[in-house]
Design a protein around this motif. Structure first.
Motif, mmCIF file in Angstrom:
data_model
loop_
_atom_site.group_PDB
_atom_site.id
_atom_site.type_symbol
_atom_site.label_atom_id
_atom_site.label_comp_id
_atom_site.label_asym_id
_atom_site.label_seq_id
_atom_site.Cartn_x
_atom_site.Cartn_y
_atom_site.Cartn_z
ATOM 1 N N GLY A 108 0.712 -1.205 0.078
ATOM 2 C CA GLY A 108 0.180 -0.015 0.094
ATOM 3 C C GLY A 108 0.752 1.327 0.031
ATOM 4 O O GLY A 108 0.204 2.557 0.098
ATOM 5 N N VAL A 109 2.179 1.264 -0.126
ATOM 6 C CA VAL A 109 2.946 2.391 0.175
ATOM 7 C C VAL A 109 3.847 2.671 -0.963
ATOM 8 O O VAL A 109 4.480 3.813 -1.112
ATOM 9 C CB VAL A 109 3.674 2.625 1.518
ATOM 10 C CG1 VAL A 109 2.720 2.606 2.649
ATOM 11 C CG2 VAL A 109 4.377 1.103 1.610
ATOM 12 N N VAL A 110 4.413 1.651 -1.722
ATOM 13 C CA VAL A 110 5.579 1.817 -2.577
ATOM 14 C C VAL A 110 5.102 1.344 -4.132
ATOM 15 O O VAL A 110 4.443 0.146 -4.246
ATOM 16 C CB VAL A 110 6.807 1.180 -2.261
ATOM 17 C CG1 VAL A 110 7.833 1.135 -3.309
ATOM 18 C CG2 VAL A 110 7.345 1.600 -0.966
ATOM 19 N N GLY A 111 5.096 2.235 -5.041
ATOM 20 C CA GLY A 111 4.892 1.780 -6.455
ATOM 21 C C GLY A 111 6.075 1.291 -7.175
ATOM 22 O O GLY A 111 6.996 2.413 -7.223
ATOM 23 N N VAL A 112 5.942 0.344 -7.898
ATOM 24 C CA VAL A 112 7.107 0.038 -8.749
ATOM 25 C C VAL A 112 6.933 -0.631 -10.021
ATOM 26 O O VAL A 112 5.423 -0.899 -10.344
ATOM 27 C CB VAL A 112 8.224 -0.967 -8.198
ATOM 28 C CG1 VAL A 112 8.830 -0.446 -6.852
ATOM 29 C CG2 VAL A 112 7.415 -2.335 -7.737
ATOM 30 N N GLU A 119 12.737 -4.884 -8.213
ATOM 31 C CA GLU A 119 12.146 -3.614 -7.585
ATOM 32 C C GLU A 119 11.011 -4.023 -6.737
ATOM 33 O O GLU A 119 11.054 -3.360 -5.643
ATOM 34 C CB GLU A 119 11.404 -2.767 -8.851
ATOM 35 C CG GLU A 119 12.738 -1.815 -9.639
ATOM 36 C CD GLU A 119 11.917 -0.713 -10.294
ATOM 37 O OE1 GLU A 119 10.975 -0.561 -10.452
ATOM 38 O OE2 GLU A 119 12.764 -0.114 -11.342
ATOM 39 N N ILE A 120 10.395 -5.124 -7.235
ATOM 40 C CA ILE A 120 9.544 -5.631 -6.180
ATOM 41 C C ILE A 120 10.045 -6.067 -4.916
ATOM 42 O O ILE A 120 9.637 -5.847 -3.893
ATOM 43 C CB ILE A 120 8.579 -6.584 -6.803
ATOM 44 C CG1 ILE A 120 7.742 -5.822 -8.141
ATOM 45 C CG2 ILE A 120 7.814 -7.470 -5.610
ATOM 46 C CD1 ILE A 120 7.188 -7.251 -8.638
ATOM 47 N N GLU A 121 11.025 -7.016 -4.900
ATOM 48 C CA GLU A 121 11.627 -7.348 -3.848
ATOM 49 C C GLU A 121 12.326 -6.341 -2.931
ATOM 50 O O GLU A 121 12.189 -6.394 -1.606
ATOM 51 C CB GLU A 121 12.901 -8.331 -4.260
ATOM 52 C CG GLU A 121 12.484 -9.752 -4.915
ATOM 53 C CD GLU A 121 13.491 -10.501 -5.428
ATOM 54 O OE1 GLU A 121 14.544 -9.900 -5.474
ATOM 55 O OE2 GLU A 121 13.124 -11.912 -5.886
ATOM 56 N N ALA A 122 13.063 -5.129 -3.468
ATOM 57 C CA ALA A 122 13.529 -4.290 -2.621
ATOM 58 C C ALA A 122 12.488 -3.409 -1.963
ATOM 59 O O ALA A 122 12.569 -3.029 -0.760
ATOM 60 C CB ALA A 122 14.339 -3.151 -3.765
ATOM 61 N N ALA A 123 11.269 -3.224 -2.578
ATOM 62 C CA ALA A 123 10.220 -2.555 -2.146
ATOM 63 C C ALA A 123 9.640 -3.247 -0.950
ATOM 64 O O ALA A 123 9.132 -2.638 -0.019
ATOM 65 C CB ALA A 123 9.026 -2.282 -3.140
ATOM 66 N N ILE A 124 9.519 -4.802 -1.252
ATOM 67 C CA ILE A 124 9.343 -5.741 0.056
ATOM 68 C C ILE A 124 9.870 -5.250 1.333
ATOM 69 O O ILE A 124 9.390 -5.226 2.620
ATOM 70 C CB ILE A 124 9.099 -6.837 -0.425
ATOM 71 C CG1 ILE A 124 7.845 -7.375 -1.223
ATOM 72 C CG2 ILE A 124 8.973 -7.940 0.856
ATOM 73 C CD1 ILE A 124 8.101 -8.683 -1.896
#
Length: 245
Positions: A108-112, A119-124
């Motif tokens: 709910g807080v980072v869009g990639v 990018e998804i793994e880093a956002a997690i």
């Protein structure tokens, strides 16, 4: 490719396939919402990646088809204006200038970019401290869906509790548009949303009829506890998923 990172100048984890029984107690680490479209030539790699991520028992994945590419020659058969509205709401929350497909919103807080695994793994990893901190338990018993939310830390509440009816797998033959001739399988497709209640920060339980989210094709349910509002969503504090049949 007309989709990709096109900006719109308009105003607008147990994976669901994981639990084999009628309840979920596994604590997921992330909710991944993929905004995608059957009319976007950049989206199939992201759709495939979401299918791979859905096999990870620590993730809840959700495919949300938008309708703003329908004018390109193919009307998305899974799209909902509700999903388009939700993506624009995230854009407002995160202070971005528009929306695009494929986009993944993490917790709910980072869009990639939805096709970029790194990018998804880093956002997690970046969102682990501020999201998914409240245990949520989801159980199905006959025609009842019961959601229990544990106590939270001071400042976590209030938050809205949502149910999303999901189709675990949907294969679509696309006959026109940018993906003409492709048969694409979408996993954990969001079909219908319903707000259950507002969490005050103290442990609470809600029970609603399964018919609340049981539109045709729905075979699973996701519970999402999220701060903010429908027009300006914030961090997802907790989530759970379970099969309906």
């Amino acid at each position: 490719m007309r989709c990709g990172r096109v900006l719109m100048l308009a105003v607008v984890l147990a994976g669901v396939s994981g639990p084999a029984d009628a309840q979920s107690d596994t604590r997921p680490v992330a909710v991944i919402e993929l905004f995608t479209s059957q009319g976007c030539s950049s989206c199939p790699p992201a759709d495939r990646l979401l299918g791979e991520l859905a096999k990870n028992a620590s993730l809840i994945t959700l495919s949300l088809s938008v309708d703003y590419w329908d004018h390109l020659g193919w009307k998305d058969s899974l799209a909902s204006p509700r999903h388009t509205k939700r993506q624009w709401a995230y854009s407002r929350s995160q202070g971005t200038s528009g929306v695009y497909t494929p986009q993944a919103i993490i917790n709910g807080v980072v869009g990639v970019v939805g096709s970029n695994r790194k990018e998804i793994e880093a956002a997690i990893a970046r969102t682990r401290d501020g999201a998914m901190t409240v245990p949520v338990r989801l159980a199905l018993d006959g025609d009842a869906i019961t959601v229990s939310v544990a106590d939270g830390k001071n400042g976590a509440a209030p938050a809205d509790l949502w149910l999303c009816g999901v189709t675990r797998s949907a294969s679509v033959e696309i006959r026109r548009g940018e993906n003409r001739g492709r048969n694409i399988t979408y996993v954990n497709v969001g079909r219908h949303w319903a707000k259950v209640g507002t969490w005050s920060g103290k442990s609470a339980t809600w029970s609603v009829p399964a018919s609340t989210i049981a539109v045709p094709g729905v075979d699973s349910v996701i519970a999402i506890l999220q701060r903010g509002s429908d027009d300006k969503p914030g961090p997802i504090l907790g989530a759970a998923a379970a099969m309906m049949h």
